[in-house]
Design a protein around this motif. Sequence first.
Motif, PDB file in Angstrom:
ATOM      1  N   HIS A 169      18.667   9.435  -0.302  1.00 40.34           N
ATOM      2  CA  HIS A 169      17.752  10.545  -0.948  1.00 40.34           C
ATOM      3  C   HIS A 169      16.915  10.422  -0.279  1.00 40.34           C
ATOM      4  O   HIS A 169      16.418  12.301  -1.125  1.00 40.34           O
ATOM      5  CB  HIS A 169      18.091  10.052  -2.715  1.00 40.34           C
ATOM      6  N   THR A 170      16.252   9.293  -0.096  1.00 38.85           N
ATOM      7  CA  THR A 170      14.642   9.862  -0.002  1.00 38.85           C
ATOM      8  C   THR A 170      14.582   9.003   1.178  1.00 38.85           C
ATOM      9  O   THR A 170      15.299   8.254   2.209  1.00 38.85           O
ATOM     10  CB  THR A 170      13.659   9.658  -0.846  1.00 38.85           C
ATOM     11  N   LYS A 171      14.020   9.876   2.424  1.00 39.18           N
ATOM     12  CA  LYS A 171      13.613   9.641   3.807  1.00 39.18           C
ATOM     13  C   LYS A 171      12.469   8.763   3.576  1.00 39.18           C
ATOM     14  O   LYS A 171      11.338   9.574   4.131  1.00 39.18           O
ATOM     15  CB  LYS A 171      14.170  10.601   5.323  1.00 39.18           C
ATOM     16  N   GLN A 172      11.675   7.735   3.635  1.00 39.47           N
ATOM     17  CA  GLN A 172      11.284   6.562   4.001  1.00 39.47           C
ATOM     18  C   GLN A 172      10.990   5.568   4.645  1.00 39.47           C
ATOM     19  O   GLN A 172      12.406   5.580   5.332  1.00 39.47           O
ATOM     20  CB  GLN A 172      10.959   6.001   2.635  1.00 39.47           C
ATOM     21  N   SER A 224      14.599  -6.056  -3.230  1.00 44.17           N
ATOM     22  CA  SER A 224      13.397  -4.935  -3.737  1.00 44.17           C
ATOM     23  C   SER A 224      12.282  -3.479  -3.438  1.00 44.17           C
ATOM     24  O   SER A 224      12.198  -2.832  -3.908  1.00 44.17           O
ATOM     25  CB  SER A 224      11.620  -6.030  -4.637  1.00 44.17           C
ATOM     26  N   SER A 225      12.702  -3.504  -1.961  1.00 42.07           N
ATOM     27  CA  SER A 225      12.214  -2.516  -1.177  1.00 42.07           C
ATOM     28  C   SER A 225      13.271  -1.115  -1.118  1.00 42.07           C
ATOM     29  O   SER A 225      13.078  -0.804   0.039  1.00 42.07           O
ATOM     30  CB  SER A 225      11.760  -3.288  -0.202  1.00 42.07           C
ATOM     31  N   ILE A 226      14.404  -1.590  -0.957  1.00 47.87           N
ATOM     32  CA  ILE A 226      15.734  -0.232  -0.791  1.00 47.87           C
ATOM     33  C   ILE A 226      15.134   0.617  -2.092  1.00 47.87           C
ATOM     34  O   ILE A 226      14.792   1.120  -3.271  1.00 47.87           O
ATOM     35  CB  ILE A 226      17.063  -0.564  -1.901  1.00 47.87           C
ATOM     36  N   ASN A 227      14.691   1.696  -1.651  1.00 44.70           N
ATOM     37  CA  ASN A 227      13.762   2.801  -2.060  1.00 44.70           C
ATOM     38  C   ASN A 227      15.367   3.351  -2.655  1.00 44.70           C
ATOM     39  O   ASN A 227      14.942   4.784  -3.525  1.00 44.70           O
ATOM     40  CB  ASN A 227      13.248   3.537  -0.437  1.00 44.70           C
ATOM     41  N   ASP A 228      16.390   3.774  -2.758  1.00 51.61           N
ATOM     42  CA  ASP A 228      17.055   4.156  -3.858  1.00 51.61           C
ATOM     43  C   ASP A 228      17.480   3.406  -4.980  1.00 51.61           C
ATOM     44  O   ASP A 228      18.965   3.616  -5.609  1.00 51.61           O
ATOM     45  CB  ASP A 228      18.496   4.693  -2.985  1.00 51.61           C
ATOM     46  N   LEU A 229      17.201   2.140  -5.049  1.00 51.38           N
ATOM     47  CA  LEU A 229      17.188   0.977  -6.186  1.00 51.38           C
ATOM     48  C   LEU A 229      16.791   2.045  -7.824  1.00 51.38           C
ATOM     49  O   LEU A 229      17.759   1.199  -7.989  1.00 51.38           O
ATOM     50  CB  LEU A 229      16.308  -0.006  -6.558  1.00 51.38           C
ATOM     51  N   THR A 230      16.395   2.729  -7.529  1.00 50.75           N
ATOM     52  CA  THR A 230      16.108   3.455  -8.826  1.00 50.75           C
ATOM     53  C   THR A 230      15.000   4.810  -8.339  1.00 50.75           C
ATOM     54  O   THR A 230      15.383   5.631  -7.110  1.00 50.75           O
ATOM     55  CB  THR A 230      14.554   3.406  -9.889  1.00 50.75           C
ATOM     56  N   GLY A 286       7.196  10.608  -3.878  1.00 46.70           N
ATOM     57  CA  GLY A 286       7.786   9.594  -3.285  1.00 46.70           C
ATOM     58  C   GLY A 286       7.584   8.192  -3.366  1.00 46.70           C
ATOM     59  O   GLY A 286       7.874   7.587  -2.751  1.00 46.70           O
ATOM     60  N   THR A 287       6.689   8.383  -4.823  1.00 44.34           N
ATOM     61  CA  THR A 287       7.035   6.700  -5.253  1.00 44.34           C
ATOM     62  C   THR A 287       8.301   7.043  -6.424  1.00 44.34           C
ATOM     63  O   THR A 287       8.916   7.693  -6.926  1.00 44.34           O
ATOM     64  CB  THR A 287       5.442   7.356  -6.620  1.00 44.34           C
ATOM     65  N   PRO A 288       8.501   5.726  -6.036  1.00 42.71           N
ATOM     66  CA  PRO A 288       9.119   4.926  -7.501  1.00 42.71           C
ATOM     67  C   PRO A 288       9.143   5.484  -9.051  1.00 42.71           C
ATOM     68  O   PRO A 288       8.265   5.630  -8.762  1.00 42.71           O
ATOM     69  CB  PRO A 288      10.059   3.443  -6.976  1.00 42.71           C
ATOM     70  N   ASP A 289      10.282   5.515  -9.586  1.00 42.27           N
ATOM     71  CA  ASP A 289       9.963   5.758 -10.551  1.00 42.27           C
ATOM     72  C   ASP A 289       9.925   5.099 -11.452  1.00 42.27           C
ATOM     73  O   ASP A 289       9.271   4.243 -12.170  1.00 42.27           O
ATOM     74  CB  ASP A 289      10.968   7.018 -11.025  1.00 42.27           C
ATOM     75  N   ASN A 290      11.298   3.245 -11.406  1.00 34.90           N
ATOM     76  CA  ASN A 290      10.990   2.824 -11.991  1.00 34.90           C
ATOM     77  C   ASN A 290      10.132   1.455 -10.947  1.00 34.90           C
ATOM     78  O   ASN A 290      10.581   0.661 -10.772  1.00 34.90           O
ATOM     79  CB  ASN A 290      12.542   2.087 -12.478  1.00 34.90           C
ATOM     80  N   ILE A 291       8.599   1.363 -11.176  1.00 29.26           N
ATOM     81  CA  ILE A 291       8.053   1.476 -10.937  1.00 29.26           C
ATOM     82  C   ILE A 291       8.244   0.011 -10.883  1.00 29.26           C
ATOM     83  O   ILE A 291       8.192  -1.397 -10.081  1.00 29.26           O
ATOM     84  CB  ILE A 291       6.466   1.659  -9.828  1.00 29.26           C
ATOM     85  N   LYS A 293       0.928  -1.018   0.145  1.00 32.55           N
ATOM     86  CA  LYS A 293       0.190   0.294   0.048  1.00 32.55           C
ATOM     87  C   LYS A 293       0.978   1.644  -0.272  1.00 32.55           C
ATOM     88  O   LYS A 293       0.392   2.170  -1.075  1.00 32.55           O
ATOM     89  CB  LYS A 293      -0.599   0.372   1.124  1.00 32.55           C
ATOM     90  N   PHE A 294       1.533   1.098   1.031  1.00 28.53           N
ATOM     91  CA  PHE A 294       2.204   2.577   0.877  1.00 28.53           C
ATOM     92  C   PHE A 294       3.862   2.879   0.197  1.00 28.53           C
ATOM     93  O   PHE A 294       4.257   3.335   0.243  1.00 28.53           O
ATOM     94  CB  PHE A 294       3.275   3.156   3.125  1.00 28.53           C
ATOM     95  N   PHE A 295       4.480   1.647  -0.245  1.00 27.62           N
ATOM     96  CA  PHE A 295       5.753   1.297  -1.313  1.00 27.62           C
ATOM     97  C   PHE A 295       5.604   1.128  -1.931  1.00 27.62           C
ATOM     98  O   PHE A 295       5.557   2.205  -3.329  1.00 27.62           O
ATOM     99  CB  PHE A 295       6.879   0.464  -0.355  1.00 27.62           C
ATOM    100  N   LEU A 296       4.144   0.390  -3.007  1.00 28.50           N
ATOM    101  CA  LEU A 296       3.899   0.082  -4.175  1.00 28.50           C
ATOM    102  C   LEU A 296       2.964   1.356  -4.869  1.00 28.50           C
ATOM    103  O   LEU A 296       2.592   1.214  -5.773  1.00 28.50           O
ATOM    104  CB  LEU A 296       3.838  -1.574  -4.658  1.00 28.50           C
ATOM    105  N   HIS A 297       2.370   1.722  -3.464  1.00 25.06           N
ATOM    106  CA  HIS A 297       1.087   2.669  -3.818  1.00 25.06           C
ATOM    107  C   HIS A 297       0.017   1.962  -4.109  1.00 25.06           C
ATOM    108  O   HIS A 297      -0.327   3.156  -4.972  1.00 25.06           O
ATOM    109  CB  HIS A 297       1.630   3.754  -4.505  1.00 25.06           C
ATOM    110  N   TRP A 298      -0.269   1.234  -4.075  1.00 27.32           N
ATOM    111  CA  TRP A 298      -1.584   0.167  -4.505  1.00 27.32           C
ATOM    112  C   TRP A 298      -2.554   0.272  -3.676  1.00 27.32           C
ATOM    113  O   TRP A 298      -2.252   0.490  -2.562  1.00 27.32           O
ATOM    114  CB  TRP A 298      -0.846  -1.413  -4.735  1.00 27.32           C
ATOM    115  N   ASP A 299      -3.825   0.482  -4.268  1.00 27.33           N
ATOM    116  CA  ASP A 299      -5.325   1.072  -2.982  1.00 27.33           C
ATOM    117  C   ASP A 299      -5.613  -0.562  -2.066  1.00 27.33           C
ATOM    118  O   ASP A 299      -4.751  -1.932  -2.350  1.00 27.33           O
ATOM    119  CB  ASP A 299      -6.384   1.039  -4.058  1.00 27.33           C
ATOM    120  N   ASP A 300      -6.279  -0.274  -1.441  1.00 31.79           N
ATOM    121  CA  ASP A 300      -6.616  -1.547  -0.087  1.00 31.79           C
ATOM    122  C   ASP A 300      -6.838  -2.600  -1.266  1.00 31.79           C
ATOM    123  O   ASP A 300      -6.075  -4.300  -0.549  1.00 31.79           O
ATOM    124  CB  ASP A 300      -7.852  -1.312   0.743  1.00 31.79           C
ATOM    125  N   ASN A 301      -7.626  -2.251  -1.720  1.00 33.29           N
ATOM    126  CA  ASN A 301      -8.334  -3.344  -2.899  1.00 33.29           C
ATOM    127  C   ASN A 301      -7.435  -4.673  -3.568  1.00 33.29           C
ATOM    128  O   ASN A 301      -6.995  -5.618  -3.129  1.00 33.29           O
ATOM    129  CB  ASN A 301      -9.215  -4.053  -3.622  1.00 33.29           C
TER     130      ASN A 301
END
Length: 711
Positions: free
Chosen positions: A197-200, A106-112, A118-123, A47-55
């Motif tokens: 680069h970003t604090k998450q 996969s969850s390293i937020n500086d991978l891309t 705050g959403t990954p550019d290369n999701i 939900k909060f890293f990949l930014h998918w909705d609840d469903n």
Amino acid sequence: MEKYKKERKYGPSCFGYPISIFFIVINEFCERFSYYGMRAVLVLYFKFFLHWDDNLSTAIYHTFVAVCYLTPILGAIIADSWLGKFKTIISLSIVYTIGQAIMAVSSINDLTDYNRDGTPDNIPLHIGLSMLGLLLIALGTGGIKPCVSAFGGDQFDEEQEKQRSRFFSLFYLAVNAGSLISTIITPILRGEQCGIHTKQQCYPLAFGVPAALMAVSLVVFILGSRMYKKARPQGNIMLQVSKCIGFAVKNRFRHRSKQFPRREHWLDWASEKYDKRLIAQTKMVLKVLFLYIPLPMFWALFDQQGSRWTLQATTMDGNFGAIQIQPDQMQTVNPILIVIMVPVVDAVIYPLIKKCHINFTPLRKITVGMLLAALAFVAAALVQVQIDKTLPVFPNGGESQIKVINLGTGVAKVDFGLGNRNVSVDSLMATNYMTFDTTSLKEMNIIYGNQTLNVSLNVMGKERHTLMLKNTANIQTNLLLDGITSKQEDGKNQIRFINNLASPVNITMGGTYLGEVKTFSVTNYTSFARGAYEIVVSADNSLTCKNQSRSFGYGSAYTIIINKCDSNILELQNVEDIQPNSVHMAWQIPQYFIITCGEVVFSVTGLAFSYSQAPSNMKSVLQAGWLLTVAFGNIIVLIVAGASKLGEQWAEYVLFAALLLAVCVIFSIMAYFYTYVDPAEVEAQLDEDEKKKKGDEKNIHANGSVSQTEM
């Protein structure tokens, strides 16, 4: 010499137990820590890293759990038919460890590179790695599931039945201990801030620690290699059962148009190829598997603790005084209650029921467990109704909302046009958000003292705006697009600042620099965790003012107005944009308590019932069947949640409760007609009949030989 032989028979021992089983118990603790620790934060990662909705988050979560409980069949076939339990555990544990490591990467937020929001550019890269990691984890954890406990039981000799029984209790304790500790620790690790680069939120750490524990689990298991008893694969009984059933069905349809005597049971059509013992054992297994058909509905509700109930907790207040509970940490309530309630139910509740002369059979216990799970979802629905009352109302597609903040020294009057409301706002005060029809909201007329200003409006649907007003030489206005379209579900608070001073200022809050803010301007919203923070404001004249913010709760949004910075005095005004979560997480405890009661009488009883009703060589078949009910339960969640299209979450909870209640009625009818059997007696009778048959054949053969001799 006798003592030497005994030690050689049992191997190295400690307190009467083979030392090898301690390596297995530690292995299981680490593996369960790894699995449940990763799973505890998984839905929030979606939900909060990949930014998918609840469903979508719920759907992928339950798909993963379903696959985890489908792969045990594959693991059992590999172990029994080819590699044996030891090599299967080693091989699939390596796959398991690689999967956990991939999840951490996969969850390293500086991978891309990251976007401004705050959403990954290369999701797609993150999603692809996550799905690969979860697939390997599902293959690993499911594949070793039917092997580890059975491998531990193999370490004991026949004379050590008492020690073997205690081992399984110790094994179950290791499972719950790993689950409990991991669901406490990994949400704490997730809550840390990390990144270059970003604090998450630190999902790499939350996934990395379970990956490390899985590696430890593998190493510990390998260290005990020389001490293990390693039985060779004897052939998979599940394959034999499947072939027996397939042949019976095929043989029956082959002779459907011919005149053959009717047979007592359709499986008797396999008697031409398979012996009566296997056919009788298969009949007993199929009777129990038939009873399993309604059971997945229980797991459909039970496993939503990690998805829907965790998402429900994100909209609640986790302040327990000295302890701050994260939404995913509420899952610890279940293992804590399990550890407490299993001995209480066995030692107190069941004996009391027996004293009341109530025949509380295993199938009745399972029925009660299903009823309790349905009741738990009714409790969850009631909590959700209370939560919904506190949630802000956001505009829909044809609506827009406006809040007015008067930063001047007099009373401001705003007329929003024909058919819309008119408001008066006192000095340094603010209105609540007002909802307007976008088709009629075209202009507004502002009256400030003896000044009048007409402003054209062009607002879109589903937007929230803040109108800033101030009276100087002329009326100043600033219509801000707030950008908040939903309540913060990660428990963070959204904070922004308005500079109501005559000069630009630099603002720092809690060590986070928010930038330079010009006069009559505003910062963007910034997320802050619960608590109070020091606010530092520096003006152009090098004057620095400090003040303490208010104590923020969970999920709120505030606009903080800087009204004065003089002689080191910082005067602040707080405007509440979204109220903090006000329904306490403690209200989830009753639903967790009820569903845990259901789990104790359902799951523990179901395992014991399956074991007692299974033939001696087919207990693994029913174990695989039991695990399949968990898999199908998670598939049901996907089907029901996708097909229901209910707009309210409480209604979905009620729907699941109603479905389980209906299934419970069906199961109780099936249980009423079930006849309990003693597989040992049935098998003994079959053996006796076989001996008698062989004896008769021997006598006939002997008599025939005598007659020929006499002739």
